[in-house]
Enzyme design. Structure first.
Site, short mmCIF file in Angstrom:
data_model
loop_
_atom_site.label_atom_id
_atom_site.label_comp_id
_atom_site.label_asym_id
_atom_site.label_seq_id
_atom_site.Cartn_x
_atom_site.Cartn_y
_atom_site.Cartn_z
N GLY A 1 0.81 -1.20 0.00
CA GLY A 1 0.00 0.00 0.00
C GLY A 1 0.85 1.26 0.00
N ARG B 1 13.43 10.35 -2.81
CA ARG B 1 14.33 11.49 -3.06
C ARG B 1 15.55 11.42 -2.15
NH1 ARG B 1 14.54 16.52 -0.53
NH2 ARG B 1 15.28 18.29 -1.78
N ARG C 1 19.20 11.25 -3.96
CA ARG C 1 20.12 12.38 -3.81
C ARG C 1 21.34 11.98 -2.99
NH1 ARG C 1 17.22 17.37 -4.84
NH2 ARG C 1 16.42 17.05 -6.95
N ARG D 1 1.15 -5.24 -5.06
CA ARG D 1 1.27 -6.37 -4.15
C ARG D 1 1.55 -7.59 -5.01
NH1 ARG D 1 -0.66 -4.43 0.72
NH2 ARG D 1 -2.19 -2.74 0.58
N ASP E 1 4.87 -4.66 6.35
CA ASP E 1 5.43 -5.93 6.79
C ASP E 1 5.56 -6.95 5.67
OD1 ASP E 1 2.70 -6.25 6.52
OD2 ASP E 1 2.38 -7.09 8.51
N SER F 1 6.10 -6.31 2.47
CA SER F 1 7.22 -5.87 1.64
C SER F 1 8.55 -6.15 2.32
CB SER F 1 7.10 -4.37 1.35
OG SER F 1 5.85 -4.06 0.77
N THR G 1 4.24 2.69 5.80
CA THR G 1 2.85 2.26 5.97
C THR G 1 2.13 3.24 6.88
OG1 THR G 1 1.40 0.55 6.93
CG2 THR G 1 3.63 0.72 7.83
N ASP H 1 -0.25 2.53 8.83
CA ASP H 1 -0.79 1.86 10.02
C ASP H 1 0.10 1.97 11.26
OD1 ASP H 1 -3.10 0.98 8.75
OD2 ASP H 1 -2.12 -0.83 7.98
N ASP I 1 2.29 -0.01 12.34
CA ASP I 1 2.24 -1.29 13.05
C ASP I 1 3.51 -2.12 12.86
OD1 ASP I 1 1.90 -1.81 10.36
OD2 ASP I 1 0.18 -3.15 10.61
N ARG J 1 -6.80 -2.74 9.83
CA ARG J 1 -7.41 -4.08 9.87
C ARG J 1 -7.04 -4.82 11.15
NH1 ARG J 1 -5.94 -4.05 4.41
NH2 ARG J 1 -4.07 -5.26 4.86
#
Length: 334
Positions: free
Chosen positions: A23, A33, A37, A84, A115, A117, A138, A140, A142, A184
Site C-alpha cells: 500500500g 528522493r 540524492r 502487491r 510488513d 514488503s 505504511t 498503520d 504497526d 485491519r
C-alpha cells in the site's frame, strides 16, 4: 530533529536500486528522493524499479538522476508506483529477481513498504546475498522496531481534518456518527485520531467490545451530559463491513447513527512536514547503511534516534498498542 547514526563507509558501491511495495503511504516520495540524492552525492548510480516486486521480476528498471526526483517531496503516493506481488512468495521467483539485479550490476537494494514488503526484502537478502535495507512505509504504524512509520502522521491528520468537518453536522443535528478509519489489525490510527478529535468512543481490534455495554455507555453518557462530540471512531477491523454491522445493531438498540467510511482518502494527499523529514532522513541514512556494509536491516526511529533494526526481529515481533493509550481514549471522553 532526529539524531542520525555515524557510519563509516567500508563498501565501494557502484549502483543501488530502490522500489516501493504494498500500500502507498504519504512520504514515500521524500524517501525516494532521500535515497537518490544521497547516493548520487556519493558517486553511486541509482536505479528505480517500477511497481515494486512485480516490476523487479520483469526487469522494469530505469536509471534515475537528480532531476528524476525534483519537485516530488510534496507529492503523495509514489513516483515508482506500487503493487502487491503474490508471485514473490515463490523462492524461484525471488531467485529470478536476484539474477535481474545482478545483470544490472546492482550492489544493494532499498525497499520501502510494510510488513509484507519487508518480508520479501528479508527473504531476498538471505537467499541471494544481495544487501537489502528496508524502510517502514505504511500508514498503520504497526511495524515493530520503530516508533513511527512513513505516512502515519499524514494519515491521522487527514482523518482528523475529515472528522472535524463531520462533527459540525453531528453537533448541529445531535446525531451519532460512526467514522471508520483504516486499521485491519491495528488500532494505532483509530486511537490517535480518537484522542485528537475528542471522540466519545474508539473501537479497535485490540480490545473486545460488547454491543450492549457500548449502547448502555452511550445512553449513560447522554444522561450525565458526557461525551457530547457525537463521534465514534472505528478501526476497520479484519472483516469488511464492521462499521455498518455496528450501526445496524445500534439501530436495534434505539440509536440512530450515521456511517462515514474515510477509506483510501487517508493514504492520499501531500505528506505533512513530519513525514517529509522522517522519510528524507530514513532514505538518506539507508544509503549510509549500505555503504557501511549493513544488510537485512530496517531503518527505524526510536526516541528520536535513527537506527538499524534486524529485519528478522522486525518480522518476528508484533508492535503492540500500549495499554495506557487505550486507557487514555476512555479517560478523556468522560
Amino acid at each position: 530533529m532526529y539524531k542520525l547514526p555515524s557510519l563509516e563507509a567500508v563498501k565501494d558501491l557502484k549502483a543501488i536500486a530502490i522500489l516501493t511495495s504494498g500500500g502507498d503511504a504519504p512520504g514515500m516520495n521524500p524517501a525516494i528522493r532521500g535515497v537518490v540524492r544521497s547516493a548520487l552525492n556519493h558517486g553511486i548510480r541509482v536505479y528505480g524499479i517500477n511497481r515494486g516486486y512485480s516490476g523487479l521480476i520483469i526487469g522494469d528498471i530505469w536509471e534515475m538522476n537528480s532531476r528524476s526526483v525534483s519537485n516530488i517531496v510534496q507529492r503523495g503516493g509514489t513516483l515508482l508506483k506500487s503493487d502487491r506481488c503474490e508471485a514473490f512468495k515463490d523462492p524461484a521467483v525471488r531467485h529470478q529477481a536476484a539474477e535481474i539485479l545482478r545483470e544490472h550490476e546492482i550492489d544493494g537494494l532499498v525497499v520501502i513498504g510494510g510488513d509484507g514488503s519487508l518480508t520479501g526484502a528479508s527473504l531476498l537478502a538471505e537467499e541471494s546475498g544481495i544487501p537489502v535495507v528496508g524502510l517502514p512505509g505504511t500508514i498503520d504504524n504497526d511495524i515493530h522496531g520503530t516508533d513511527d512509520t512513513i505516512g502515519f502522521d499524514t494519515a491521522i491528520n487527514t482523518a482528523l481534518e475529515a472528522i472535524d468537518r463531520i462533527r459540525d453536522t453531528a453537533l448541529s443535528h445531535e446525531r451519532l456518527f460512526l467514522v471508520e478509519v483504516m486499521g485491519r489489525n491495528s488500532g494505532f490510527i483509530a486511537t490517535q485520531v480518537g484522542i485528537a478529535c475528542g471522540a466519545e468512543m474508539v473501537v479497535i481490534p485490540e480490545v473486545e467490545f460488547k454491543l450492549e455495554a457500548l449502547c448502555f455507555q452511550l445512553a449513560n453518557n447522554r444522561v450525565k451530559g458526557e461525551g457530547s462530540s457525537g463521534i465514534i471512531v472505528v478501526a476497520e477491523g479484519p472483516r469488511p463491513g464492521l462499521t455498518y454491522r455496528l450501526a445496524q445493531q445500534l439501530e436495534e438498540h434505539e440509536q440512530t447513527p450515521r456511517v462515514c467510511i474515510l477509506g483510501h482518502i487517508q493514504r492520499g494527499g501531500s505528506p505533512t512536514s513530519h513525514d517529509r523529514v522522517l522519510a528524507s532522513c530514513m532514505g538518506a541514512t539507508a544509503v549510509d547503511y549500505l555503504r557501511a556494509g549493513y544488510t537485512s536491516i530496517m531503518v527505524g526511529v526510536q526516541n528520536g534516534q535513527i537506527l538499524d533494526v534486524p529485519l528478522r526481529e522486525v518480522l518476528e515481533r508484533k508492535k503492540q498498542l500500549a495499554p495506557e493509550w487505550i486507557q487514555m481514549t476512555a479517560l478523556l471522553h468522560k
